[in-house]
Design an enzyme around this catalytic site. Structure first.
Site, PDB file in Angstrom:
ATOM      1  N   SER A 141       0.829  -1.194   0.000  1.00  0.00           N
ATOM      2  CA  SER A 141       0.000   0.000   0.000  1.00  0.00           C
ATOM      3  C   SER A 141       0.872   1.256   0.000  1.00  0.00           C
ATOM      4  O   SER A 141       1.687   1.445  -0.895  1.00  0.00           O
ATOM      5  CB  SER A 141      -0.963  -0.031   1.189  1.00  0.00           C
ATOM      6  N   GLU A 232     -10.314  -3.308  -5.018  1.00  0.00           N
ATOM      7  CA  GLU A 232      -9.784  -2.124  -4.357  1.00  0.00           C
ATOM      8  C   GLU A 232      -9.802  -0.884  -5.238  1.00  0.00           C
ATOM      9  O   GLU A 232      -9.601  -0.959  -6.453  1.00  0.00           O
ATOM     10  CB  GLU A 232      -8.392  -2.391  -3.807  1.00  0.00           C
ATOM     11  N   HIS A 262      -7.912  -5.024  -0.551  1.00  0.00           N
ATOM     12  CA  HIS A 262      -6.642  -4.319  -0.412  1.00  0.00           C
ATOM     13  C   HIS A 262      -5.686  -5.111   0.491  1.00  0.00           C
ATOM     14  O   HIS A 262      -6.040  -5.514   1.591  1.00  0.00           O
ATOM     15  CB  HIS A 262      -6.919  -2.932   0.173  1.00  0.00           C
TER      16      HIS A 262
END
Length: 291
Positions: A141, A232, A262
């Protein structure tokens, strides 16, 4: 759908929707929630034996038997998370790949905006190169965004690059203009555009011109593996990053996992897909690292 036919991914989505983390909310509450989430499945005191300092930066140093080191850069929207809160994922990465994992407890925005986190990763990497010349990056991320910025800085300075890099659900386009922000707004149980924008503003406000353009110049990058879930809102970031790498003649592989959320390998204890994705990351690293 009846309970007996409920799939593991449905349970994960329901759990995420029932107890969301709002990155746009109170900062201390967000950080507390990340710490709480990271404590699941981790015994009290288990992390303490891995605490270390490398290059003047706090890390978790998890030993492995295979040659080479993985520098892991955790998630958290640039404003939350820690090496400790991501311990379950980095430990599983060690277990599956067999390699030592050094999880960087980089400084967080807004107290420490760009380039603090990037520089922490670089400092750890430079120190590791002195003892372990075979190093790879894995960024999850926002950690993927930080890994990207570290790679760009190292390349532009003419320094040695890692053998390989893995971007796991990367948050790398800080313009937030990707089409999936619209496609997946209603089906992503983890993220919102407002929450991500809060992280971008905190991290990049002092240097907007350096961070907001979509990454396009990836020439000279090491072999790159990009993993994302189809649910996502950051899916476009993964697609655009892989396209930019391939367009720069970088050895590139891209995996988009249907219906996954995610950073879905976080849920590898529940999702078989998470285990398989980590195994494929291990196979990718085996291709480009000795051991």
């Amino acid at each position: 759908m009846s309970e007996q036919h409920e799939r593991p991914i449905d349970r994960v989505v329901a759990a995420l929707r029932s107890d969301p983390v709002d990155l746009a909310g109170d900062l201390e509450e967000v950080r507390t929630r990340f710490a709480q989430l990271g404590s699941h499945g981790v015994a009290p005191g288990e992390v303490d034996k891995y605490l270390a300092d490398i290059g003047g930066v706090a890390v978790l140093d998890i030993p492995g038997s295979a040659e080479g080191v993985i520098v892991f850069v955790h998630a958290g929207g640039y404003i939350a998370g820690s090496a400790t809160s991501s311990f379950a994922l980095s430990r599983r990465l060690t277990q599956i790949t067999g390699r030592r994992v050094v999880s960087v407890d980089y400084r967080l925005a807004p107290e420490h905006p760009f380039p603090a986190a990037r520089d922490d990763v670089i400092d750890v990497y430079r120190s590791l190169l002195e003892e372990a010349p075979s190093v790879a990056f894995v960024g999850a991320s926002a950690g993927g965004g930080i890994a990207l910025h570290a790679l760009m800085e190292l390349r532009d300075r003419g320094e040695p690059l890692p053998r390989a890099v893995v971007f796991l659900s990367p948050f790398t386009d800080l313009t937030q203009r990707g089409a999936s922000y619209e496609w997946n707004a209603s089906i992503d149980p983890s993220l919102s555009m407002e929450g991500l924008a809060a992280g971008v503003d905190a991290y990049g406000a002092p240097h907007p011109n350096q961070l907001r353009p979509t990454p396009t110049n990836l020439h000279g990058f090491p072999p790159t593996h990009v993993v994302a879930g189809s649910r996502e809102i950051l899916l476009s970031d993964a697609l655009d990053l892989a396209t930019a790498a391939a367009g720069a003649h970088v050895h590139t592989s891209l995996e988009v996992w249907p219906e996954m959320v995610h950073v879905f390998p976080t849920f590898a204890g529940v999702l078989d897909e998470g285990i398989v994705a980590l195994q494929r990351i291990g196979a990718f690293l085996d291709d480009w690292m000795p051991g």
